[in-house]
Design a protein around this motif. Structure first.
Motif, PDB file in Angstrom:
ATOM      1  N   ARG A 149       0.855  -1.191   0.000  1.00 23.21           N
ATOM      2  CA  ARG A 149       0.000   0.000   0.000  1.00 23.21           C
ATOM      3  C   ARG A 149       0.884   1.232   0.000  1.00 23.21           C
ATOM      4  NH1 ARG A 149      -1.999   3.826   3.469  1.00 23.21           N
ATOM      5  NH2 ARG A 149      -4.162   4.507   3.100  1.00 23.21           N
ATOM      6  N   ASP A 150       0.620   2.154  -0.920  1.00 21.20           N
ATOM      7  CA  ASP A 150       1.366   3.407  -0.984  1.00 21.20           C
ATOM      8  C   ASP A 150       0.978   4.299   0.186  1.00 21.20           C
ATOM      9  OD1 ASP A 150       2.542   2.588  -3.341  1.00 21.20           O
ATOM     10  OD2 ASP A 150       0.941   3.445  -4.591  1.00 21.20           O
ATOM     11  N   ASN A 151       1.956   4.986   0.706  1.00 17.96           N
ATOM     12  CA  ASN A 151       1.662   5.908   1.809  1.00 17.96           C
ATOM     13  C   ASN A 151       0.801   7.096   1.367  1.00 17.96           C
ATOM     14  OD1 ASN A 151       3.164   4.371   3.609  1.00 17.96           O
ATOM     15  ND2 ASN A 151       5.088   5.424   3.088  1.00 17.96           N
ATOM     16  N   GLN A 152       0.999   7.579   0.141  1.00 13.78           N
ATOM     17  CA  GLN A 152       0.235   8.702  -0.408  1.00 13.78           C
ATOM     18  C   GLN A 152      -0.464   8.257  -1.685  1.00 13.78           C
ATOM     19  OE1 GLN A 152      -0.110  11.548   1.156  1.00 13.78           O
ATOM     20  NE2 GLN A 152       1.377  11.069   2.783  1.00 13.78           N
ATOM     21  N   PRO A 153      -1.683   8.784  -1.928  1.00 12.61           N
ATOM     22  CA  PRO A 153      -2.361   8.464  -3.199  1.00 12.61           C
ATOM     23  C   PRO A 153      -1.548   8.971  -4.384  1.00 12.61           C
ATOM     24  CG  PRO A 153      -3.884   9.437  -1.619  1.00 12.61           C
ATOM     25  CD  PRO A 153      -2.523   9.631  -1.059  1.00 12.61           C
ATOM     26  N   ASN A 154      -1.502   8.203  -5.434  1.00 14.37           N
ATOM     27  CA  ASN A 154      -0.772   8.577  -6.640  1.00 14.37           C
ATOM     28  C   ASN A 154      -1.750   8.803  -7.781  1.00 14.37           C
ATOM     29  OD1 ASN A 154       1.804   8.385  -5.469  1.00 14.37           O
ATOM     30  ND2 ASN A 154       1.785   6.145  -5.735  1.00 14.37           N
ATOM     31  N   THR A 155      -1.425   9.804  -8.592  1.00 13.52           N
ATOM     32  CA  THR A 155      -2.261  10.138  -9.755  1.00 13.52           C
ATOM     33  C   THR A 155      -1.426   9.986 -11.003  1.00 13.52           C
ATOM     34  OG1 THR A 155      -3.560  11.702  -8.441  1.00 13.52           O
ATOM     35  CG2 THR A 155      -3.702  11.885 -10.851  1.00 13.52           C
ATOM     36  N   LEU A 156      -1.966   9.314 -11.965  1.00 10.21           N
ATOM     37  CA  LEU A 156      -1.290   9.116 -13.242  1.00 10.21           C
ATOM     38  C   LEU A 156      -1.804  10.160 -14.221  1.00 10.21           C
ATOM     39  CD1 LEU A 156       0.590   7.418 -15.012  1.00 10.21           C
ATOM     40  CD2 LEU A 156      -1.385   5.975 -15.582  1.00 10.21           C
ATOM     41  N   THR A 157      -0.920  11.040 -14.690  1.00 10.40           N
ATOM     42  CA  THR A 157      -1.299  12.112 -15.641  1.00 10.40           C
ATOM     43  C   THR A 157      -0.509  11.948 -16.918  1.00 10.40           C
ATOM     44  OG1 THR A 157       0.387  13.591 -14.750  1.00 10.40           O
ATOM     45  CG2 THR A 157      -1.803  13.730 -13.768  1.00 10.40           C
ATOM     46  N   GLY A 158      -1.067  12.498 -18.011  1.00 14.23           N
ATOM     47  CA  GLY A 158      -0.387  12.433 -19.292  1.00 14.23           C
ATOM     48  C   GLY A 158      -1.239  12.978 -20.408  1.00 14.23           C
ATOM     49  N   LEU A 159      -0.819  12.782 -21.618  1.00 14.95           N
ATOM     50  CA  LEU A 159      -1.539  13.230 -22.815  1.00 14.95           C
ATOM     51  C   LEU A 159      -1.945  12.011 -23.613  1.00 14.95           C
ATOM     52  CD1 LEU A 159       0.733  16.194 -23.916  1.00 14.95           C
ATOM     53  CD2 LEU A 159      -1.435  16.328 -22.672  1.00 14.95           C
ATOM     54  N   ALA A 160      -3.216  11.990 -24.030  1.00 14.95           N
ATOM     55  CA  ALA A 160      -3.751  10.896 -24.813  1.00 14.95           C
ATOM     56  C   ALA A 160      -4.062  11.386 -26.225  1.00 14.95           C
ATOM     57  CB  ALA A 160      -5.001  10.332 -24.155  1.00 14.95           C
ATOM     58  N   HIS A 161      -3.802  10.595 -27.209  1.00 17.79           N
ATOM     59  CA  HIS A 161      -4.127  10.935 -28.599  1.00 17.79           C
ATOM     60  C   HIS A 161      -5.635  10.967 -28.781  1.00 17.79           C
ATOM     61  CE1 HIS A 161       0.065  10.526 -29.680  1.00 17.79           C
ATOM     62  NE2 HIS A 161       0.096   9.303 -29.130  1.00 17.79           N
ATOM     63  N   VAL A 162      -6.095  11.921 -29.618  1.00 14.31           N
ATOM     64  CA  VAL A 162      -7.527  12.051 -29.931  1.00 14.31           C
ATOM     65  C   VAL A 162      -7.748  11.498 -31.333  1.00 14.31           C
ATOM     66  CG1 VAL A 162      -9.494  13.596 -30.159  1.00 14.31           C
ATOM     67  CG2 VAL A 162      -7.711  14.074 -28.449  1.00 14.31           C
ATOM     68  N   PRO A 163      -8.310  10.325 -31.491  1.00 12.94           N
ATOM     69  CA  PRO A 163      -8.569   9.786 -32.827  1.00 12.94           C
ATOM     70  C   PRO A 163      -9.810  10.421 -33.463  1.00 12.94           C
ATOM     71  CG  PRO A 163      -9.296   8.252 -31.149  1.00 12.94           C
ATOM     72  CD  PRO A 163      -8.665   9.391 -30.408  1.00 12.94           C
ATOM     73  N   TRP A 164      -9.979  10.217 -34.731  1.00 17.08           N
ATOM     74  CA  TRP A 164     -11.122  10.808 -35.470  1.00 17.08           C
ATOM     75  C   TRP A 164     -12.414  10.158 -35.049  1.00 17.08           C
ATOM     76  CZ3 TRP A 164     -12.940  14.555 -38.255  1.00 17.08           C
ATOM     77  CH2 TRP A 164     -14.108  14.380 -39.002  1.00 17.08           C
ATOM     78  N   ASP A 165     -13.421  11.008 -34.922  1.00 24.52           N
ATOM     79  CA  ASP A 165     -14.767  10.576 -34.596  1.00 24.52           C
ATOM     80  C   ASP A 165     -15.715  11.288 -35.554  1.00 24.52           C
ATOM     81  OD1 ASP A 165     -17.466  10.570 -33.197  1.00 24.52           O
ATOM     82  OD2 ASP A 165     -16.281   9.257 -31.862  1.00 24.52           O
ATOM     83  N   ASP A 166     -16.742  10.616 -36.045  1.00 29.99           N
ATOM     84  CA  ASP A 166     -17.663  11.217 -37.022  1.00 29.99           C
ATOM     85  C   ASP A 166     -18.367  12.444 -36.472  1.00 29.99           C
ATOM     86  OD1 ASP A 166     -16.982   9.283 -38.821  1.00 29.99           O
ATOM     87  OD2 ASP A 166     -18.670   7.948 -38.350  1.00 29.99           O
ATOM     88  N   ARG A 167     -18.451  12.568 -35.181  1.00 26.54           N
ATOM     89  CA  ARG A 167     -19.129  13.740 -34.623  1.00 26.54           C
ATOM     90  C   ARG A 167     -18.345  15.012 -34.872  1.00 26.54           C
ATOM     91  NH1 ARG A 167     -19.987  11.530 -28.656  1.00 26.54           N
ATOM     92  NH2 ARG A 167     -17.877  10.812 -29.182  1.00 26.54           N
ATOM     93  N   PHE A 168     -17.006  14.854 -35.089  1.00 27.03           N
ATOM     94  CA  PHE A 168     -16.210  16.050 -35.376  1.00 27.03           C
ATOM     95  C   PHE A 168     -16.557  16.653 -36.737  1.00 27.03           C
ATOM     96  CE2 PHE A 168     -12.876  14.009 -32.536  1.00 27.03           C
ATOM     97  CZ  PHE A 168     -13.341  14.676 -31.420  1.00 27.03           C
ATOM     98  N   ALA A 169     -17.185  15.899 -37.639  1.00 28.59           N
ATOM     99  CA  ALA A 169     -17.577  16.434 -38.959  1.00 28.59           C
ATOM    100  C   ALA A 169     -18.664  17.475 -38.834  1.00 28.59           C
ATOM    101  CB  ALA A 169     -18.032  15.293 -39.867  1.00 28.59           C
ATOM    102  N   LEU A 170     -19.532  17.359 -37.841  1.00 30.61           N
ATOM    103  CA  LEU A 170     -20.580  18.339 -37.617  1.00 30.61           C
ATOM    104  C   LEU A 170     -20.015  19.695 -37.225  1.00 30.61           C
ATOM    105  CD1 LEU A 170     -23.126  16.107 -35.651  1.00 30.61           C
ATOM    106  CD2 LEU A 170     -23.136  16.671 -38.089  1.00 30.61           C
ATOM    107  N   MET A 171     -18.784  19.673 -36.740  1.00 32.55           N
ATOM    108  CA  MET A 171     -18.116  20.902 -36.335  1.00 32.55           C
ATOM    109  C   MET A 171     -17.321  21.493 -37.489  1.00 32.55           C
ATOM    110  SD  MET A 171     -16.839  19.457 -32.650  1.00 32.55           S
ATOM    111  CE  MET A 171     -15.950  20.945 -32.304  1.00 32.55           C
ATOM    112  N   GLY A 172     -17.428  20.895 -38.671  1.00 32.87           N
ATOM    113  CA  GLY A 172     -16.734  21.436 -39.832  1.00 32.87           C
ATOM    114  C   GLY A 172     -15.300  20.953 -39.954  1.00 32.87           C
ATOM    115  N   LEU A 173     -14.951  19.866 -39.279  1.00 37.77           N
ATOM    116  CA  LEU A 173     -13.590  19.330 -39.325  1.00 37.77           C
ATOM    117  C   LEU A 173     -13.576  18.076 -40.183  1.00 37.77           C
ATOM    118  CD1 LEU A 173     -12.710  19.686 -35.539  1.00 37.77           C
ATOM    119  CD2 LEU A 173     -12.118  21.262 -37.406  1.00 37.77           C
ATOM    120  N   ASN A 174     -12.426  17.749 -40.678  1.00 38.75           N
ATOM    121  CA  ASN A 174     -12.287  16.512 -41.441  1.00 38.75           C
ATOM    122  C   ASN A 174     -11.241  15.607 -40.764  1.00 38.75           C
ATOM    123  OD1 ASN A 174      -9.567  17.126 -42.520  1.00 38.75           O
ATOM    124  ND2 ASN A 174     -10.626  18.741 -43.663  1.00 38.75           N
TER     125      ASN A 174
END
Length: 491
Positions: A78-103
């Motif tokens: 058991r860790d003495n202090q809570p740990n948080t995992l942070t980072g950057l995740a890739h955003v893949p294409w989703d069809d909903r982004f087309a409604l926003m005028g993106l391709n």
């Protein structure tokens, strides 16, 4: 009346039972049976037997050093202090982004030879569980030349244990046989004392008859009676010594101290005056190679030499084969299901082959080098001790043979002395009966005869015990030399 009848019956039954128990307590015991009991019950030999069993087990299972070391561990932390995992995740294409005028090309670009590139990322933050559980299994095996030499060393150690056990057993048999002979000597001495007492009884009757006939004064009768009574404490003392020897011998055999023995008199030719021709050179030659002490020391030297080789081989490179695997549960072990998905476990492990060389052990003044030198010193000391033991054994055997020869000469001389003393006593007693000698002459003649018989017995038993010591020294079964006399006489 009925109670009185029961009391008499009970007393008679107890008397009969006591007589039966007393009869059962007397054990007819030969020297061979005494040796068997001692080997079976002696505590000192039992300790040697247990030590030998341990050495045999180590020798038989010496191959177990090639069994890999395998360990399994379960880990919960058991860790003495809570740990948080942070980072950057890739955003893949989703069809909903087309409604926003993106391709889709604005989000990702696919290259056949490389893969997919993402143009957009988003930060994330995950709170890790404080509790974690993992399992680990690992196995390793070290292989070196020294391990094969260690198998040989353990076998030599077992063989040395066999020699040590045989030596202890032969020493026990030697001591038991000599103690048996010593008790026989005491028994013969007591028989001679009883014979002298019977002679005194007869002399008292003769003195009484001469006194009644007026052929001897009352003083002579009193002197004979005093001599007879003085013999009683001598007999009692000898019998008490025999009882003490019996008790000590019983405990030596692992029996109760109050065990009564019936000793079997020696009927061999040696005790009757036949002696064995002994070749001193042959005896020394056999002792130098077969004496248990020498065999044990030689085996010890071989074991030290094997230990030295093992120490040298331990300086060579060591091959190490190692494998390990660790599985860790990445979720909370208290809240989440452990077996809901295989993706919840992370596995890691490796297999390695390693050649290792202890460079520091190659330094001349290192601990390992000093250990080898210490073994050299021990081997040298043991070799010198072996030479001294062989030389001492040769002198010991030579002295034993000379002592046996002296005993033979003394026995032959004492046999003639006993014959002369017996004839002197018979003639003196006849003269005393005829009134031609006083009682002191008879007493002196009887004492001389008894002393000559005792000395003859002592020499005969000394010869037997000397043969036992010689048999131990030359490493032959006990009784071999005494049987030579029987065979030579029959031939």
């Amino acid at each position: 009346m009925k109670n009185k009848y029961y009391g008499i019956t009970f007393c008679l039954a107890m008397i009969v039972l006591s007589a039966n128990l007393q009869a059962q307590e007397i054990m007819r015991l030969s020297p061979a049976q005494a040796v068997d009991l001692a080997i079976k019950n002696n505590l000192g030999l039992e300790s040697s037997r247990a030590n030998l069993a341990a050495r045999k087990r180590a020798s038989d299972l010496s191959w177990n050093q090639f069994i890999p070391n395998v360990s399994v561990a379960g880990i919960l932390n058991r860790d003495n202090q809570p740990n948080t995992l942070t980072g950057l995740a890739h955003v893949p294409w989703d069809d909903r982004f087309a409604l926003m005028g993106l391709n889709q090309g604005q989000f990702e670009l696919s290259v056949p030879t490389i893969g997919t590139f993402y143009n957009y990322v988003m930060p994330y933050s995950i709170e890790l569980p404080q509790w974690r559980v993992a399992g680990n299994i690992q196995a390793s095996l070290n292989i070196s030349i020294a391990m094969f030499e260690n198998i040989k060393r353990l076998r030599l150690d077992y063989e040395t244990g066999l020699l040590s056990y045989d030596k202890a057993k032969r020493q026990l048999e030697r001591d038991v046989r000599k103690a048996y002979h010593n008790m026989l000597l005491l028994q013969e001495n007591i028989a001679l004392l009883h014979s002298s007492f019977a002679n005194l009884e007869r002399q008292v009757q003769m003195a009484q008859a001469n006194y009644n006939a007026g052929l001897a004064p009352e003083l002579v009768l009193l002197q004979v009676r005093v001599a007879r009574e003085n013999m009683r404490p001598i007999i009692d003392q000898a019998e008490n010594g025999m009882k003490l020897s019996m008790a000590q011998f019983a405990m030596f055999l692992g029996l109760d101290f109050n065990t009564q023995f019936e000793l079997i008199p020696i009927a061999g030719n040696v005790i009757q005056g036949d002696f064995i021709p002994i070749d001193v050179t042959e005896m020394i030659k056999q002792a130098a190679s077969k004496k248990p002490d020498i065999q044990e020391l030689r085996s010890t030297i071989m074991m030290l030499q094997s230990a030295r080789k093992m120490s040298i081989y331990s300086l060579a490179p060591v091959l190490n084969l190692s494998w390990n695997n660790t599985s860790a549960f990445i979720k909370d072990p208290w809240k989440d299901n452990w077996f809901s998905s295989a993706d919840d476990w992370r596995h890691s492990g490796s297999f390695s082959i390693t050649f290792a060389l202890r460079l520091h052990s190659l330094i001349p003044f290192s601990t390992d080098f000093q250990g080898i030198r210490n073994l050299d010193d021990q081997i040298k000391t043991a070799t010198i001790g072996l030479a001294q033991l062989v030389y001492g054994t040769e002198i010991e055997v030579y002295n034993s043979v000379l002592a046996l020869e002296r005993t033979r000469i003394n026995t032959e001389a004492l046999s003639q002395t006993v014959g002369l003393a017996q004839q002197s006593y018979r003639l003196t007693e006849q003269a005393y009966q005829a009134g031609l000698q006083d009682y002191f002459q008879v007493q002196n003649a009887e004492q001389s005869l008894r002393q000559a018989r005792v000395q003859l017995l002592e020499q005969q038993f000394n010869y037997l015990n000397g043969l036992i010591d010689l048999e131990y020294s030359i490493g032959v079964p006990f009784g071999t030399l005494s049987n030579m006399a029987v065979n030579s006489r029959e031939n």
